[in-house]
Design a protein around this motif. Structure first.
Motif, mmCIF file in Angstrom:
data_model
loop_
_atom_site.group_PDB
_atom_site.id
_atom_site.type_symbol
_atom_site.label_atom_id
_atom_site.label_comp_id
_atom_site.label_asym_id
_atom_site.label_seq_id
_atom_site.Cartn_x
_atom_site.Cartn_y
_atom_site.Cartn_z
ATOM 1 N N GLU A 22 -1.977 3.325 3.277
ATOM 2 C CA GLU A 22 -2.471 1.468 2.633
ATOM 3 C C GLU A 22 -1.669 0.864 2.597
ATOM 4 O O GLU A 22 -1.491 -0.259 2.569
ATOM 5 C CB GLU A 22 -2.932 2.061 1.509
ATOM 6 C CG GLU A 22 -4.138 2.416 1.089
ATOM 7 C CD GLU A 22 -4.776 2.388 0.088
ATOM 8 O OE1 GLU A 22 -4.175 2.098 -1.263
ATOM 9 O OE2 GLU A 22 -5.307 3.404 -0.457
ATOM 10 N N GLU A 23 -0.108 1.202 2.378
ATOM 11 C CA GLU A 23 1.037 0.805 2.307
ATOM 12 C C GLU A 23 1.482 -0.440 3.289
ATOM 13 O O GLU A 23 0.980 -1.492 3.730
ATOM 14 C CB GLU A 23 2.001 1.107 1.581
ATOM 15 C CG GLU A 23 2.443 1.939 0.824
ATOM 16 C CD GLU A 23 3.343 3.230 0.153
ATOM 17 O OE1 GLU A 23 3.019 3.317 -0.792
ATOM 18 O OE2 GLU A 23 4.278 3.282 1.098
ATOM 19 N N LEU B 299 -1.645 -2.862 4.036
ATOM 20 C CA LEU B 299 -1.529 -3.706 3.342
ATOM 21 C C LEU B 299 -0.844 -4.681 3.910
ATOM 22 O O LEU B 299 -1.184 -5.527 3.851
ATOM 23 C CB LEU B 299 -0.935 -3.176 1.490
ATOM 24 C CG LEU B 299 -1.601 -2.780 0.973
ATOM 25 C CD1 LEU B 299 -1.455 -2.472 0.066
ATOM 26 C CD2 LEU B 299 -2.748 -3.976 0.821
ATOM 27 N N TRP B 300 0.327 -4.373 4.208
ATOM 28 C CA TRP B 300 1.492 -4.642 5.326
ATOM 29 C C TRP B 300 0.675 -5.743 6.482
ATOM 30 O O TRP B 300 0.623 -7.399 6.544
ATOM 31 C CB TRP B 300 2.436 -4.348 6.098
ATOM 32 C CG TRP B 300 3.513 -4.913 6.724
ATOM 33 C CD1 TRP B 300 3.263 -4.980 8.012
ATOM 34 C CD2 TRP B 300 4.610 -5.996 6.513
ATOM 35 N NE1 TRP B 300 3.710 -6.273 8.220
ATOM 36 C CE2 TRP B 300 5.419 -6.097 7.780
ATOM 37 C CE3 TRP B 300 5.433 -6.170 4.989
ATOM 38 C CZ2 TRP B 300 6.441 -6.451 7.922
ATOM 39 C CZ3 TRP B 300 6.744 -6.478 5.173
ATOM 40 C CH2 TRP B 300 7.091 -7.009 6.415
ATOM 41 N N LYS B 301 0.128 -5.092 6.847
ATOM 42 C CA LYS B 301 -0.673 -5.628 8.244
ATOM 43 C C LYS B 301 -2.124 -6.775 7.598
ATOM 44 O O LYS B 301 -2.162 -8.028 8.371
ATOM 45 C CB LYS B 301 -1.577 -4.815 9.197
ATOM 46 C CG LYS B 301 -0.741 -3.787 9.776
ATOM 47 C CD LYS B 301 -1.457 -3.398 11.238
ATOM 48 C CE LYS B 301 -0.287 -2.968 11.828
ATOM 49 N NZ LYS B 301 -0.595 -1.382 11.041
ATOM 50 N N ASN B 302 -2.646 -6.422 6.226
ATOM 51 C CA ASN B 302 -3.296 -7.098 5.733
ATOM 52 C C ASN B 302 -3.221 -8.358 4.737
ATOM 53 O O ASN B 302 -3.499 -9.549 5.545
ATOM 54 C CB ASN B 302 -4.511 -6.817 4.825
ATOM 55 C CG ASN B 302 -5.333 -5.666 5.955
ATOM 56 O OD1 ASN B 302 -5.658 -5.739 6.931
ATOM 57 N ND2 ASN B 302 -5.826 -4.973 4.756
ATOM 58 N N VAL C 131 -1.781 7.171 1.311
ATOM 59 C CA VAL C 131 -1.323 6.301 0.716
ATOM 60 C C VAL C 131 0.093 5.946 1.362
ATOM 61 O O VAL C 131 -0.719 4.597 1.771
ATOM 62 C CB VAL C 131 0.166 7.667 -0.569
ATOM 63 C CG1 VAL C 131 0.594 6.290 -1.278
ATOM 64 C CG2 VAL C 131 -1.168 7.707 -1.868
ATOM 65 N N LEU D 192 9.218 2.921 6.876
ATOM 66 C CA LEU D 192 8.840 2.039 6.904
ATOM 67 C C LEU D 192 8.618 0.688 7.307
ATOM 68 O O LEU D 192 7.743 -0.058 8.076
ATOM 69 C CB LEU D 192 8.032 2.632 5.608
ATOM 70 C CG LEU D 192 6.765 1.563 6.005
ATOM 71 C CD1 LEU D 192 5.687 2.290 6.889
ATOM 72 C CD2 LEU D 192 5.654 2.164 4.758
#
Lengths: 180, 272
Positions: free
Chosen positions: B38-39, B42-45, B35, B10
């Motif tokens: 979402e990780e 989150l990185w993108k967000n 899961v 990842l």
């Protein structure tokens, strides 16, 4: 002119060139500290400290190495020194202040606010590696060199940081006040 | 691929550093696994977090620093000219004296210049002592002595630090900062000579109760026996009875030198 060429000039005594480097890096450095400490005032002091040290230790810059890596090394040390000096005052800081939202909260989406709060709550070590890799655009190899560890350790830490961020984010989300 | 294997890939995927085949596999997993998905999200967000701008004060502080750096260099080559320029490095030094190894030199130069000016002022026969300019200069000299003492106490070489200690004794009314620096020197300086000198300097202010309190607490088992004996002598000299409990505690410490212990006994006798 490249960063390295500019720094070579600073090293040989042309102080004005530090102004160009300041223009390039004071905002990224400010955001680096801002996301690590959560405190604007402290972040500005630390940025000033970094450029002061660059000037002071200019002779220790090796021409064949990346300026950015050297600068972040200084930035990290400046922060560690700051923590050492202010240990008692800082211990409460990021993790325990969930209400610490950015100044312009009103303009931000709810998600960004939560994300910011979650970032402030994950452990220091993980936050650092996340900030370095996500916001400062440093490659894992550069971060590994900076932290003095293996590249794989950095990658593992990034992944763990995301896992922790996800958990904290969910906790905050489920506990958030209604009506927004 | 399972989540564990994806977790390893990842970070590289997120920085766009996987080859297309592997990236495709990761994407396939992400779309099916909430899961891991979402990780990655989150990185993108995290991009949602705005880049913030520092206050304009940062820029002006930096400029002031750079200017004083450039002026400082310039000043060395033409010391006597343009005395009004010397005020900038002074302000700068106030904030950063800890970090400035050359501050001592700069201060010494500025101080010399002021001394010269005062000397000239004094020689004018009709000037009265109330001249406000002289007063101003006097205050300035006092604050400079203080700065010189502070910056010299930070030097690498023990002899320079010793000089710093002796500078501090020229101050009539030392600032808390100077006292702090002296106490720090007394406790932590590498050289016993410098520690003894700072003890000597501090003895001048032993009339102040807070100084005495600090002196008492500086009596530690880790100190060199010479400094310990010096401290005991000083406490006896100023007849500080409040020191007795600490002396008794210290006397019980198994690690102290037998000679020092004898001296503690004597000290307690004297104080009682």
């Amino acid at each position: 002119m490249s960063d390295e060429e500019l720094m070579a000039q600073v090293r040989s005594g042309v102080g004005e060139m530090l102004g160009v480097l300041f223009e390039r890096y004071h905002v990224p450095l400010f955001n680096f500290y801002r996301k690590l400490t959560g405190d604007r005032g402290v972040s500005e002091d630390l940025v000033q400290e970094v450029f002061f040290r660059i000037l002071k230790y200019r002779h220790s810059y090796r021409m064949d190495t990346s300026f950015r890596a050297w600068m972040y090394q200084i930035a990290r040390n400046a922060r560690l020194d700051y923590l050492r000096k202010h240990r008692s005052e800082v211990s409460w800081e990021p993790e325990m202040s969930p209400a610490m939202a950015p100044v312009d909260t009103a303009q931000q989406s709810q998600e960004a606010v939560l994300l910011h709060a979650a970032l402030m709550r994950i452990s220091e070590e993980k936050r650092e590696v996340l900030v370095l890799s996500r916001f400062q655009d440093l490659k894992y190899e550069e971060i590994a060199q900076l932290l003095g560890c293996e590249v794989n350790t950095v990658k593992t830490r990034v992944h763990r940081a995301l896992q922790e961020l996800r958990q904290v984010f969910h906790q905050l989300e489920s506990g958030k006040p209604q009506g927004r | 691929m399972n989540c564990e294997a994806i977790g390893e890939l990842l970070p590289d995927y997120l920085q766009g550093r996987l080859n297309p085949d592997l990236a495709g596999e990761v994407e396939k997993h992400l779309s099916g696994c909430p899961v891991c998905g979402e990780e990655a999200a989150l990185w993108k967000n995290l991009a949602l977090l705005p880049e913030e701008q520092p206050s304009p004060a940062l820029q002006s502080r930096f400029k002031a620093m750079l200017e004083s750096y450039q002026e400082g260099r310039w000043e060395k080559s033409s010391l006597t000219a343009e005395k009004n320029k010397s005020s900038m490095p002074m302000l700068w030094g106030l904030g950063n004296w800890r970090q400035m190894p050359i501050a001592g030199v700069v201060w010494a130069c500025v101080f010399l210049l002021c001394g010269f000016l005062i000397g000239r002022q004094m020689q004018r026969p009709v000037q009265t002592a109330e001249d406000p300019r002289i007063d101003a200069l006097r205050t300035e000299v006092a604050s400079m002595r203080q700065m010189v003492a502070l910056s010299m106490l930070q030097q690498q070489s023990a002899s320079q630090r010793l000089e710093g200690v002796s500078w501090s004794t020229r101050l009539q009314q030392p600032d808390p900062k100077v006292l702090d620096a002296l106490f720090h020197t007394l406790r932590f300086d590498n050289s016993v000579d410098v520690r003894l000198a700072s003890l000597d300097a501090l003895s001048r202010y032993a009339g102040q109760p807070e100084v005495r309190r600090e002196l008492v607490s500086a009596l530690q088992e880790k100190q060199s026996p010479l400094v310990q004996i010096g401290l005991i002598d000083l406490l006896v000299d100023v007849h500080d009875r409040n020191a007795v409990p600490q002396l008794k505690r210290f006397q019980q410490d198994p690690k102290i030198d037998p000679n020092v212990r004898k001296h503690v006994d004597w000290g307690i006798d004297q104080l009682n």
